[in-house]
Scaffold this motif. Structure first.
Motif, short mmCIF file in Angstrom:
data_model
loop_
_atom_site.label_atom_id
_atom_site.label_comp_id
_atom_site.label_asym_id
_atom_site.label_seq_id
_atom_site.Cartn_x
_atom_site.Cartn_y
_atom_site.Cartn_z
N VAL A 610 9.94 3.37 2.65
CA VAL A 610 10.86 3.00 3.73
C VAL A 610 10.70 4.04 4.83
N ILE A 611 10.28 3.60 6.01
CA ILE A 611 9.84 4.51 7.07
C ILE A 611 10.74 4.37 8.30
N ASN A 612 11.17 5.50 8.82
CA ASN A 612 11.91 5.52 10.08
C ASN A 612 10.92 5.31 11.22
N LYS A 613 11.21 4.34 12.10
CA LYS A 613 10.26 3.97 13.16
C LYS A 613 10.29 4.92 14.35
N ALA A 614 11.14 5.93 14.30
CA ALA A 614 11.30 6.81 15.47
C ALA A 614 9.98 7.44 15.89
N SER A 615 9.11 7.72 14.92
CA SER A 615 7.84 8.40 15.24
C SER A 615 6.71 7.42 15.52
N LEU A 616 7.02 6.12 15.54
CA LEU A 616 5.98 5.11 15.72
C LEU A 616 6.28 4.24 16.94
N ASN A 617 5.27 4.09 17.78
CA ASN A 617 5.41 3.21 18.94
C ASN A 617 4.02 2.80 19.42
N GLY A 618 3.76 1.51 19.44
CA GLY A 618 2.46 1.04 19.88
C GLY A 618 1.79 0.17 18.84
N THR A 619 0.46 0.05 18.98
CA THR A 619 -0.33 -0.77 18.07
C THR A 619 -1.06 0.15 17.09
N PHE A 620 -0.92 -0.15 15.80
CA PHE A 620 -1.48 0.72 14.77
C PHE A 620 -2.34 -0.08 13.80
N ASP A 621 -3.41 0.57 13.37
CA ASP A 621 -4.16 0.08 12.21
C ASP A 621 -3.52 0.71 10.98
N VAL A 622 -3.15 -0.14 10.04
CA VAL A 622 -2.46 0.34 8.84
C VAL A 622 -3.48 0.52 7.73
N GLY A 623 -3.40 1.65 7.05
CA GLY A 623 -4.31 1.93 5.95
C GLY A 623 -3.58 2.39 4.71
N VAL A 624 -4.30 2.40 3.61
CA VAL A 624 -3.77 2.90 2.34
C VAL A 624 -4.68 4.03 1.90
N LEU A 625 -4.10 5.21 1.74
CA LEU A 625 -4.85 6.41 1.41
C LEU A 625 -4.48 6.88 0.01
N VAL A 626 -5.51 7.11 -0.80
CA VAL A 626 -5.30 7.70 -2.12
C VAL A 626 -5.73 9.15 -2.04
N ALA A 627 -4.78 10.06 -2.14
CA ALA A 627 -5.05 11.48 -1.92
C ALA A 627 -4.89 12.26 -3.20
N GLY A 628 -5.88 13.09 -3.49
CA GLY A 628 -5.81 14.00 -4.62
C GLY A 628 -5.98 15.43 -4.15
N LYS A 629 -6.05 16.35 -5.07
CA LYS A 629 -6.19 17.76 -4.69
C LYS A 629 -7.55 18.06 -4.09
N SER A 630 -8.56 17.29 -4.48
CA SER A 630 -9.91 17.61 -4.04
C SER A 630 -10.51 16.58 -3.09
N LYS A 631 -9.92 15.40 -2.99
CA LYS A 631 -10.50 14.38 -2.12
C LYS A 631 -9.44 13.40 -1.66
N GLN A 632 -9.76 12.76 -0.52
CA GLN A 632 -8.90 11.71 0.01
C GLN A 632 -9.75 10.47 0.27
N GLU A 633 -9.30 9.34 -0.23
CA GLU A 633 -10.06 8.10 -0.09
C GLU A 633 -9.19 7.04 0.57
N ILE A 634 -9.76 6.36 1.56
CA ILE A 634 -9.05 5.29 2.24
C ILE A 634 -9.51 3.96 1.66
N CYS A 635 -8.55 3.12 1.27
CA CYS A 635 -8.89 1.83 0.68
C CYS A 635 -9.30 0.83 1.76
N LYS A 636 -10.11 -0.12 1.37
CA LYS A 636 -10.54 -1.16 2.31
C LYS A 636 -9.36 -2.09 2.60
N ILE A 637 -8.97 -2.11 3.85
CA ILE A 637 -7.85 -2.95 4.24
C ILE A 637 -7.94 -3.24 5.73
N LYS A 638 -7.60 -4.43 6.13
CA LYS A 638 -7.54 -4.79 7.54
C LYS A 638 -6.13 -5.27 7.85
#
Length: 649
Positions: A610-638
């Motif tokens: 649940v995200i407060n929209k105060a910090s968001l304004n405009g057009t955004f590409d939404v992604g899903v990120l899986v983050a670990g201690k050693s690497k960060q991977e972005i999932c395929k999503i449009k």
């Protein structure tokens, strides 16, 4: 041939055999129900009371026995004792010894105490010289009773209290008959005391009635009031009935002294709950009591309605022995008196009749038993009456209880199960949570195996704890905040402000409940993010009645199973040629119905934020990120979302 010679059939033998077989069937079926569904999560009827009992037993397993035992649902200090925890401790010990789940142990132990009631009942029937058929008829009526079929296998103290109380009656009769007086007196004191300690609303009315019976027997032996007062048996009576009351009173005083150390406990002492326990005069005169409770819950649901009433009336109006009529009348009185002593409790809680229904079932069994002996030529007719009552009972049970017993509670169909599952996965065991919108039910605490302050709206400091939960539970020990609709406070705005005020907490939604937990705070560097083979789907909607927030939920399909202890899922919002804004989600390993967006697979992980929209304004590409201690991977999503002027598309 046998069928051509009816004289070879002994009617008395046939009726006896049929009665025994029917009683055996009822007992076996009741046992099957108790064992077959022993593992049912105690979220069925009156889960408030079942999980409260279970929570006490759970913490006995963790910490051992204590008189000031913990039921950690009202914040620290965690002790708010009510009944003396005999049943709970037995369940805890048996569960540990046999390494069986606490829920299954609790249900089976409850049923075992129900079955154990047969032994004192059998002894009472013999002691009162009632017909042998009375016992088998009692078994039929008792184990076909929908009330005992259902509540006899619940995770509650009811059957334990009934067993102690019925056993005390057995030894009381022995005292009256001068059989092993010293031993019987001691055992009567022990079991009547245990009955009151385990559940006062079960043991107290019976003790009161037995005191009048005892006084009646003394009065028959004396010729004047003065000789009655001076009779040494009166002094014995004060001991018989005074000691259980005294011990029960001492326990109540002790529990009240423990409760006053807890801010919620102050509001649930015996004096604070007096009107709740005893009820009002208007309730005692209400149609709800007579029609809704006594007639519908007792007679219609468990005694075959008019069948049961007719049999009782016939027995009391017939020429059976006067002694047997008194036995029937006293048993009926033991059923009716609790309704007028603890009226509100019996109106509000349908399981409360577990403590007194057994006596009118006994009265009905005695009625059928003595009538079959009195009118031998009609014994087949009375057997048919018993069969009809059993059939009515099973029909009622099938209609009102069987579906509930068969229900499998899980994260797909139960809010409490789903929320508890998230709390258990998201919180260390030494952390506590504060919950709103679940009254002061123990369901979240028991299923998550975590201590809590589950705050009822009638709590006097409710507004304070809704705004500042850290003032009631040390923030270092605070692991989650839960707010479930339709609770008015805390609002999502209040919860969000608290979670971001010098804190790094995230908020997610599970089955309509908002859950705030601390973030894991992993260091995310945009230049180190790589595209992964994982796939994800995301749904973004505005929070109903609050356009300041977005509710994001979805599922990430990972190539390999990951341990969420070391890896976390983020929602990313990225404008063209700008760095992404990351929001940590509440991750859930197993599917919850409210999150379903696509068919679930083995390595799917659900997430919510649940995200407060105060910090968001405009057009955004939404992604899903899986983050670990050693690497960060972005999932395929449009997925693209436009956020402007307080709206999102």
């Amino acid at each position: 041939m046998f069928f051509n010679n009816p004289q070879r059939v002994n009617p008395r033998s046939f009726v006896k055999t049929a009665t025994i077989l029917l009683g055996l069937f009822c007992l076996i079926f009741s046992t099957y129900i108790a064992i077959r569904y022993a593992n049912q999560t105690p979220l069925d009827l009156f889960s408030f009371r079942q999980t409260q009992t279970a929570l006490t037993a759970y913490w006995f397993v963790q910490d051992g026995f204590s008189f000031a035992y913990q039921t950690p649902v009202a914040g620290p200090p965690w002790s708010i004792p009510f009944e003396f925890p005999i049943y709970q401790y037995i369940v805890a010990v048996v569960s540990q010894i046999f390494n069986v789940s606490l829920t299954a142990t609790g249900r089976v132990i409850s049923f075992i105490f129900l079955v154990l009631c047969l032994f004192p009942i059998r002894a009472i029937i013999r002691s009162l010289k009632l017909p042998n058929s009375t016992f088998y008829i009692f078994v039929i009526l008792f184990f076909s009773s929908p009330l005992y079929l259902y509540w006899g296998r619940s995770f509650m103290i009811e059957t334990t209290a009934v067993f102690f109380t019925v056993l005390s009656i057995k030894y009381f009769i022995d005292v009256l008959k001068h059989e092993r007086v010293v031993l019987s007196s001691v055992l009567f004191l022990i079991f009547s005391t245990l009955g009151i300690l385990q559940k006062a609303t079960t043991g107290l009315p019976v003790l009161m009635i037995l005191s009048f019976v005892y006084l009646y027997f003394i009065a028959r032996e004396v010729s004047s009031f003065r000789s009655l007062i001076l009779n040494k048996k009166v002094l014995l009576g004060l001991i018989y009935f005074g000691i259980p009351l005294l011990i029960g009173g001492i326990w109540t005083i002790f529990t009240d002294q423990v409760k006053v150390n807890n801010s919620l406990g102050l509001e649930i002492t015996s004096s604070a709950l007096a009107s709740w326990n005893w009820g009002t005069l208007s309730q005692r005169l209400s149609s709800t009591l007579y029609g809704g409770v006594i007639w519908k819950r007792v007679f219609i649901a468990n005694l075959g309605g008019l069948f049961g009433l007719a049999i009782l009336a016939i027995a009391l109006c017939s020429d059976v022995k006067k002694t047997n009529k008194w036995i029937i009348a006293i048993a009926i009185t033991m059923t009716l008196v609790p309704f007028f002593l603890f009226t509100n409790l019996h109106i509000v809680h349908e399981y409360y009749q577990t403590g007194n229904l057994i006596f009118i079932i006994f009265a009905l069994a005695v009625s059928l038993g003595v009538l079959t002996e009195q009118y031998i030529d009609k014994r087949t007719l009375f057997l048919i009456f018993a069969i009809l009552i059993a059939m009515c009972n099973y029909k009622y049970f099938s209609k009102h209880y069987l579906k509930v017993i068969k229900k499998d509670y899980n994260i797909h169909n139960s809010r409490d199960y789903a929320v508890s599952n998230v709390l258990k996965e998201s919180m260390p065991q030494d952390k506590y949570f504060v919950a709103f919108g679940n009254d002061w039910s123990s369901s979240f605490s028991y299923l998550s195996e975590r201590k809590s302050f589950t705050v009822p709206e009638w709590y006097k400091q409710y507004s304070d704890i809704a705004a500042n939960p850290e003032k009631f539970i040390d923030e270092k020990s605070l692991g989650a905040i839960v707010a479930c609709p339709p609770v008015k406070l805390p609002t999502l705005d209040i919860l969000s402000d608290w979670a971001t005020s010098n804190r790094s907490w995230k908020i997610g939604e599970v089955q309509g409940c908002y859950i705030a937990v601390p973030q894991q705070i992993l260091s995310i560097k945009n230049q180190n993010i790589v595209t992964s083979d994982c796939h994800a789907s995301v749904d973004i909607v505005e929070v109903e009645n609050d356009a300041n927030f977005l509710k994001v939920k979805g599922v990430a399909s990972l190539v390999n199973a990951r341990q969420l202890i070391s890896e976390q899922i983020y929602i990313t919002f990225r404008k063209e040629n700008n760095d992404s804004i990351h929001f940590e989600t509440l991750s859930i390993k197993q599917p919850v119905d409210s999150f379903y967006l696509s068919p679930m697979k083995k390595n799917d992980i659900l997430f919510s934020s649940v995200i407060n929209k105060a910090s968001l304004n405009g057009t955004f590409d939404v992604g899903v990120l899986v983050a670990g201690k050693s690497k960060q991977e972005i999932c395929k999503i449009k997925k693209q979302v436009v956020i402007s002027n307080g709206t999102s598309q």
